[in-house]
Design a protein around this motif. Sequence first.
Motif, mmCIF file in Angstrom:
data_model
loop_
_atom_site.group_PDB
_atom_site.id
_atom_site.type_symbol
_atom_site.label_atom_id
_atom_site.label_comp_id
_atom_site.label_asym_id
_atom_site.label_seq_id
_atom_site.Cartn_x
_atom_site.Cartn_y
_atom_site.Cartn_z
ATOM 1 N N ALA A 81 -44.868 65.916 13.343
ATOM 2 C CA ALA A 81 -44.212 65.576 13.737
ATOM 3 C C ALA A 81 -43.161 64.362 13.237
ATOM 4 N N MET A 82 -43.576 64.152 12.501
ATOM 5 C CA MET A 82 -42.493 63.190 11.556
ATOM 6 C C MET A 82 -41.903 63.630 10.855
ATOM 7 N N LYS A 83 -42.124 65.007 10.103
ATOM 8 C CA LYS A 83 -41.062 65.963 9.455
ATOM 9 C C LYS A 83 -40.331 66.859 10.475
ATOM 10 N N ALA A 84 -40.501 66.755 11.574
ATOM 11 C CA ALA A 84 -40.003 67.170 12.952
ATOM 12 C C ALA A 84 -38.493 66.427 13.417
ATOM 13 N N GLY A 85 -38.999 64.472 12.825
ATOM 14 C CA GLY A 85 -38.260 63.769 12.775
ATOM 15 C C GLY A 85 -38.635 62.657 14.268
ATOM 16 N N ARG A 86 -40.084 62.799 15.006
ATOM 17 C CA ARG A 86 -40.558 62.137 16.256
ATOM 18 C C ARG A 86 -41.206 60.875 15.252
ATOM 19 N N HIS A 87 -41.451 59.641 16.150
ATOM 20 C CA HIS A 87 -42.509 58.456 15.453
ATOM 21 C C HIS A 87 -44.341 59.194 15.918
ATOM 22 N N VAL A 88 -44.461 58.498 15.720
ATOM 23 C CA VAL A 88 -45.950 58.800 16.509
ATOM 24 C C VAL A 88 -46.671 57.270 16.933
ATOM 25 N N LEU A 89 -47.729 57.425 17.610
ATOM 26 C CA LEU A 89 -48.581 56.245 17.657
ATOM 27 C C LEU A 89 -50.539 56.917 17.964
ATOM 28 N N CYS A 90 -50.685 57.006 16.558
ATOM 29 C CA CYS A 90 -51.664 57.695 16.376
ATOM 30 C C CYS A 90 -53.147 56.700 17.249
ATOM 31 N N GLU A 91 -53.926 57.594 17.642
ATOM 32 C CA GLU A 91 -55.524 57.294 18.218
ATOM 33 C C GLU A 91 -55.814 57.210 16.903
ATOM 34 N N PHE A 140 -57.615 56.525 11.866
ATOM 35 C CA PHE A 140 -56.017 57.179 11.531
ATOM 36 C C PHE A 140 -56.081 58.670 10.878
ATOM 37 N N ALA A 141 -57.594 58.872 10.297
ATOM 38 C CA ALA A 141 -57.423 59.423 9.618
ATOM 39 C C ALA A 141 -58.950 60.266 9.227
ATOM 40 N N MET A 142 -59.150 61.061 8.985
ATOM 41 C CA MET A 142 -60.626 61.751 9.010
ATOM 42 C C MET A 142 -61.357 61.061 7.683
ATOM 43 N N GLY A 167 -44.247 62.727 24.011
ATOM 44 C CA GLY A 167 -45.382 63.235 24.199
ATOM 45 C C GLY A 167 -45.961 63.412 23.830
ATOM 46 N N LEU A 168 -47.591 64.068 25.083
ATOM 47 C CA LEU A 168 -48.746 63.991 24.564
ATOM 48 C C LEU A 168 -48.967 65.272 23.559
ATOM 49 N N LEU A 169 -50.257 64.588 22.993
ATOM 50 C CA LEU A 169 -50.613 66.287 22.160
ATOM 51 C C LEU A 169 -52.260 65.746 22.683
ATOM 52 N N GLY A 170 -52.584 66.424 23.705
ATOM 53 C CA GLY A 170 -53.679 66.475 23.813
ATOM 54 C C GLY A 170 -53.771 65.830 25.976
ATOM 55 N N ALA A 171 -54.629 66.764 26.743
ATOM 56 C CA ALA A 171 -54.745 66.135 28.040
ATOM 57 C C ALA A 171 -56.270 65.276 27.573
ATOM 58 N N SER A 172 -56.204 64.164 27.261
ATOM 59 C CA SER A 172 -57.591 62.851 26.145
ATOM 60 C C SER A 172 -57.287 62.207 27.055
ATOM 61 N N GLN A 173 -58.912 61.974 27.489
ATOM 62 C CA GLN A 173 -59.537 60.827 28.785
ATOM 63 C C GLN A 173 -59.314 59.473 28.324
ATOM 64 N N PRO A 233 -58.879 64.440 18.368
ATOM 65 C CA PRO A 233 -60.054 64.179 17.980
ATOM 66 C C PRO A 233 -58.935 63.603 15.941
ATOM 67 N N PRO A 234 -59.776 63.177 15.416
ATOM 68 C CA PRO A 234 -59.384 62.693 14.355
ATOM 69 C C PRO A 234 -59.068 64.239 13.474
ATOM 70 N N VAL A 235 -60.095 65.131 13.003
ATOM 71 C CA VAL A 235 -59.688 66.465 12.342
ATOM 72 C C VAL A 235 -57.913 66.580 13.064
ATOM 73 N N SER A 236 -57.816 66.512 13.839
ATOM 74 C CA SER A 236 -56.130 67.151 13.962
ATOM 75 C C SER A 236 -54.957 64.799 13.594
ATOM 76 N N HIS A 237 -55.441 64.581 13.351
ATOM 77 C CA HIS A 237 -54.598 62.712 13.482
ATOM 78 C C HIS A 237 -53.796 63.606 11.909
ATOM 79 N N ALA A 238 -54.288 63.978 10.772
ATOM 80 C CA ALA A 238 -53.230 64.121 9.659
ATOM 81 C C ALA A 238 -52.288 64.778 10.097
ATOM 82 N N PRO A 239 -53.192 65.963 10.225
ATOM 83 C CA PRO A 239 -52.064 67.249 10.059
ATOM 84 C C PRO A 239 -51.040 67.819 11.321
ATOM 85 N N LEU A 240 -51.118 66.976 12.784
ATOM 86 C CA LEU A 240 -50.314 67.288 13.751
ATOM 87 C C LEU A 240 -49.173 65.979 13.585
#
Length: 329
Positions: A88-98, A101-103, A9-15, A77-84
């Motif tokens: 996601a991890m708490k919901a049981g998802r793995h994460v590939l984060c741009e 890593f964080a702010m 699943g993609l968070l963001g319709a990013s370039q 954007p980095p401001v949304s890396h940590a919270p989302l």
Amino acid sequence: MGTEPVRVGLLGASQIAPLAIIVPAGRRDDVEIVSVAARDPERAATFATEHGIARVAATYEELISDPEIDLIYNGLPPVSHAPLSVLAMKAGRHVLCEKPFAMNAAEARDMVEVAQRTGRLCVEGFHYFYHPLFARVMEIVRSGKLGPLIAMSGAFDVEIPDVAGNIRHDLALGGGALMDLGCYPLHMLRHIAGSEPQIISAQAKVGRPGIDLSMEAELQFSGIPARVSCDMSAGVAIRAEFEVIGQKGRLHVNNPIHPYLGHQLTLGVDGDETIEQVDGQSTFDHQLDAVVDEIRGGMAVSTGGADAVANMEAIDAIYTAAGLSPRGL
């Protein structure tokens, strides 16, 4: 997970998403992009149509809670890396984060703690690391051909226009040349040195308040002097390179970040010079290989956990040395 495809699943319709995950996934039969969410649902719907994504989630939270998703790609954007990513991890998802890593390092530590507690994967997207070129670099350094290291440097310069909506010039979103560009040579030199840096000094050219248009930092890795520089100013020429100097030789790499677009490794030892190109797919293909392998129980990826925290700690320290505040603090 057995032999079922890894559903993304993609968070963001990013370039960056097509290059970073959509196209690499499309070249495989064991990864499927199944859903996308964006702040603007209409933009998400258009993006889904353009890229053949079956589902559009109404919100980020809806996408994260989808039980049919295994891996979240966080291209926000980095401001949304940590919270989302944490959500996601708490919901049981793995994460590939741009990257970055964080702010800041405190957020990075929180992400890693949640990954450890939930048993989920949380990878920082330093895609260059997984290309065979960087493995060749590490092979040369570890072989001792260069002799004891005496100096290192790394640079990444790309003009990034200050136009409306560009997150690299927005402090609140985690902008800045060091966050977007300098994180790469910093990460490279940390791995080449095999140790963490002491920040000796740093100097920034500031654009908007708090935003570094360029940054130069003098470091030491276990006594080895090093320099990291980056520049996103108007008119700057593209440059991506690093150099490692030892008592017996010198290693220079041009375009270590996107080597599949063309690169050159120059090795000079005892007066003899050789030039190499290292074959490989796109860096994002190799990165996805590594992520899927670990999800299926294979070798652990190297750009997450303590490595991600250490890179953010160094970024925070460079900003502080330059008289700027780490992002989000």
